[in-house]
Design an enzyme around this catalytic site. Structure first.
Site, PDB file in Angstrom:
ATOM      1  N   SER A 234       0.870  -1.191   0.000  1.00 18.04           N
ATOM      2  CA  SER A 234       0.000   0.000   0.000  1.00 18.04           C
ATOM      3  C   SER A 234       0.901   1.234   0.000  1.00 18.04           C
ATOM      4  O   SER A 234       2.088   1.142   0.341  1.00 18.04           O
ATOM      5  CB  SER A 234      -0.834   0.007   1.288  1.00 18.04           C
ATOM      6  OG  SER A 234      -1.503   1.244   1.459  1.00 18.04           O
TER       7      SER A 234
ATOM      8  N   TYR B 279      -1.841  -0.486  10.809  1.00 18.35           N
ATOM      9  CA  TYR B 279      -1.968  -0.885   9.394  1.00 18.35           C
ATOM     10  C   TYR B 279      -0.695  -0.493   8.630  1.00 18.35           C
ATOM     11  O   TYR B 279      -0.134  -1.301   7.892  1.00 18.35           O
ATOM     12  CB  TYR B 279      -3.200  -0.218   8.779  1.00 18.35           C
ATOM     13  CG  TYR B 279      -3.415  -0.557   7.319  1.00 18.35           C
ATOM     14  CD1 TYR B 279      -3.858  -1.821   6.938  1.00 18.35           C
ATOM     15  CD2 TYR B 279      -3.167   0.374   6.312  1.00 18.35           C
ATOM     16  CE1 TYR B 279      -4.061  -2.138   5.589  1.00 18.35           C
ATOM     17  CE2 TYR B 279      -3.364   0.067   4.975  1.00 18.35           C
ATOM     18  CZ  TYR B 279      -3.812  -1.191   4.620  1.00 18.35           C
ATOM     19  OH  TYR B 279      -3.995  -1.505   3.296  1.00 18.35           O
TER      20      TYR B 279
HETATM   21  N1  LIG Z   1      -8.563  -0.654  -1.222  1.00 19.76           N
HETATM   22  C1  LIG Z   1      -7.540   0.139  -0.985  1.00 19.76           C
HETATM   23  O1  LIG Z   1      -7.673   1.387  -0.928  1.00 19.76           O
HETATM   24  C2  LIG Z   1      -6.156  -0.442  -0.807  1.00 19.76           C
HETATM   25  C3  LIG Z   1      -5.074   0.437  -0.838  1.00 19.76           C
HETATM   26  C4  LIG Z   1      -3.802  -0.062  -0.641  1.00 19.76           C
HETATM   27  C5  LIG Z   1      -3.615  -1.412  -0.426  1.00 19.76           C
HETATM   28  N2  LIG Z   1      -4.695  -2.270  -0.407  1.00 19.76           N
HETATM   29  C6  LIG Z   1      -4.423  -3.682  -0.146  1.00 19.76           C
HETATM   30  O2  LIG Z   1      -4.986  -4.437  -1.188  1.00 19.76           O
HETATM   31  C7  LIG Z   1      -5.252  -5.760  -0.721  1.00 19.76           C
HETATM   32  C8  LIG Z   1      -6.645  -6.193  -1.165  1.00 19.76           C
HETATM   33  O3  LIG Z   1      -7.580  -5.373  -0.513  1.00 19.76           O
HETATM   34  P1  LIG Z   1      -8.921  -4.831  -1.220  1.00 19.76           P
HETATM   35  O4  LIG Z   1      -8.826  -3.362  -1.229  1.00 19.76           O
HETATM   36  O5  LIG Z   1      -9.183  -5.557  -2.470  1.00 19.76           O
HETATM   37  O6  LIG Z   1      -9.997  -5.172  -0.075  1.00 19.76           O
HETATM   38  P2  LIG Z   1     -11.155  -6.269   0.020  1.00 19.76           P
HETATM   39  O7  LIG Z   1     -12.114  -6.113  -1.096  1.00 19.76           O
HETATM   40  O8  LIG Z   1     -11.666  -6.167   1.418  1.00 19.76           O
HETATM   41  O9  LIG Z   1     -10.379  -7.631  -0.183  1.00 19.76           O
HETATM   42  C9  LIG Z   1      -9.619  -8.211   0.838  1.00 19.76           C
HETATM   43  C10 LIG Z   1      -9.486  -9.688   0.540  1.00 19.76           C
HETATM   44  O10 LIG Z   1      -8.696 -10.289   1.580  1.00 19.76           O
HETATM   45  C11 LIG Z   1      -9.324 -11.493   1.938  1.00 19.76           C
HETATM   46  N3  LIG Z   1      -8.979 -11.889   3.300  1.00 19.76           N
HETATM   47  C12 LIG Z   1      -9.121 -11.194   4.460  1.00 19.76           C
HETATM   48  N4  LIG Z   1      -8.720 -11.937   5.500  1.00 19.76           N
HETATM   49  C13 LIG Z   1      -8.323 -13.131   4.989  1.00 19.76           C
HETATM   50  C14 LIG Z   1      -7.818 -14.316   5.560  1.00 19.76           C
HETATM   51  N5  LIG Z   1      -7.635 -14.446   6.885  1.00 19.76           N
HETATM   52  N6  LIG Z   1      -7.513 -15.352   4.745  1.00 19.76           N
HETATM   53  C15 LIG Z   1      -7.702 -15.244   3.412  1.00 19.76           C
HETATM   54  N7  LIG Z   1      -8.175 -14.157   2.810  1.00 19.76           N
HETATM   55  C16 LIG Z   1      -8.484 -13.107   3.607  1.00 19.76           C
HETATM   56  C17 LIG Z   1     -10.808 -11.234   1.776  1.00 19.76           C
HETATM   57  O11 LIG Z   1     -11.496 -12.452   1.544  1.00 19.76           O
HETATM   58  P3  LIG Z   1     -12.385 -13.267   2.602  1.00 19.76           P
HETATM   59  O12 LIG Z   1     -13.022 -12.251   3.504  1.00 19.76           O
HETATM   60  O13 LIG Z   1     -13.345 -13.994   1.729  1.00 19.76           O
HETATM   61  O14 LIG Z   1     -11.422 -14.167   3.305  1.00 19.76           O
HETATM   62  C18 LIG Z   1     -10.824 -10.398   0.505  1.00 19.76           C
HETATM   63  O15 LIG Z   1     -10.857 -11.234  -0.621  1.00 19.76           O
HETATM   64  C19 LIG Z   1      -5.058  -5.719   0.797  1.00 19.76           C
HETATM   65  O16 LIG Z   1      -3.796  -6.279   1.136  1.00 19.76           O
HETATM   66  C20 LIG Z   1      -5.074  -4.235   1.105  1.00 19.76           C
HETATM   67  O17 LIG Z   1      -4.357  -3.913   2.280  1.00 19.76           O
HETATM   68  C21 LIG Z   1      -5.948  -1.806  -0.612  1.00 19.76           C
END
Ligand SMILES: NC(=O)c1ccc[n+]([C@@H]2O[C@H](COP(=O)([O-])OP(=O)(O)OC[C@H]3O[C@@H](n4cnc5c(N)ncnc54)[C@H](OP(=O)(O)O)[C@@H]3O)[C@@H](O)[C@H]2O)c1
Length: 241
Positions: free
Chosen positions: A139, A152
């Site tokens: 991130s 975080y």
């Molecule tokens: N959205 C943003 O603004 C942003 C910015 C920078 C970085 N990121 C990073 O991008 C990545 C993806 O996030 P996203 O934004 O796409 O959010 P999201 O839609 O909430 O997706 C998060 C994913 O992680 C999975 N997850 C959570 N806990 C888990 C566990 N214990 N085991 C396996 N899977 C797990 C969830 O699936 P289940 O709940 O089905 O397990 C979901 O598929 C993350 O690492 C996040 O920190 C996001």
């Protein structure tokens, strides 16, 4: 016509957001995919939409034995593993003074141990075959710290350090850090502090859609074996942070 990515790619956190968009993008590019997350029904629906070269299994990245079994299942299905995308993550933000120990622990378990469990599961295989690629989704929080995001940001700084360590230790393995700015996804749905939840709604006014991040992952995977895209930062053009 053969796709541009003739590889077996594992993606964690593929049940929503960036992981789901990455699965869609890499399937278009011809990759064989093994996708994981806890919500199996979402994975099943996605795999059915994407077709025969996409398989899935439920996965909790915090459980090392489960991650090992996930990787074994992928190998049994496709015969080899070329790329692991450690994308699963959680972001229950709060001020430190709120002392939400359980939420701190969950972030450390998913965001750091989850990545380490993935590296532990694939690294012996990558070393044995003399190649492999680990893509860790960090991130902009790996590069900065803001109030309410201390833990975080700490987890994402750790992912950045681990990714760089992996790069330094292994000449034959590619390591890529993907650092998104704000992306409109389900991330933060578990924020329990109402003021922080409302701040997140404000930040999301300037956000990318997940396919922007998927495109960066695809770019890293499409490079020739001797080219390692070490880090990509992707923000909305108008981003404040
Ligand atoms: N959205 C943003 O603004 C942003 C910015 C920078 C970085 N990121 C990073 O991008 C990545 C993806 O996030 P996203 O934004 O796409 O959010 P999201 O839609 O909430 O997706 C998060 C994913 O992680 C999975 N997850 C959570 N806990 C888990 C566990 N214990 N085991 C396996 N899977 C797990 C969830 O699936 P289940 O709940 O089905 O397990 C979901 O598929 C993350 O690492 C996040 O920190 C996001």
């Amino acid at each position: 016509m053969a796709g541009s990515i003739n590889k077996v790619v594992l993606i964690t956190g593929a049940s929503s957001g960036i992981g789901e968009a990455t699965a869609r993008e890499l399937a278009k590019a011809g990759a064989r995919l093994f996708i994981g997350a806890r919500r199996g029904e979402r994975l099943r629906a996605l795999a059915e939409q994407l077709g025969g070269t996409v398989a899935w299994r439920e996965l909790d990245v915090t459980d090392g034995a489960d991650f090992d079994a996930f990787v074994e299942a992928a190998e049994a299905r496709f015969g080899r593993i070329d790329v692991l995308i450690n994308n699963a993550g959680v972001m229950p933000l709060s001020p430190l003074a709120a002392v939400k120990r359980d939420e701190w622990k969950r972030m450390i378990d998913v965001n750091i141990h989850g990545v380490l469990n993935g590296i532990a599961a694939v690294l012996p295989r990558f070393l044995a075959q003399g190649s492999g690629h680990v893509v860790n989704v960090a991130s902009v929080a790996a590069h900065m710290v803001v109030p309410t995001a201390a833990v975080y940001c700490g987890t994402k700084h750790a992912v950045r350090a681990i990714t760089e360590g992996l790069r330094q230790e292994h000449d034959e393995i590619r390591s890529t850090l993907i650092s998104p700015g704000v992306v409109a996804t389900e991330l933060g749905h578990d924020i329990t502090d109402p003021d922080v939840a409302s701040a997140l709604t404000g930040w999301r006014k300037k956000s990318l859609t997940p396919d922007a991040i998927a495109g960066a992952v695809r770019y890293a995977l499409e490079q020739p074996e001797g080219v390692d895209i070490n880090e990509v930062i992707i923000r909305p053009t108008a981003a404040d942070m």
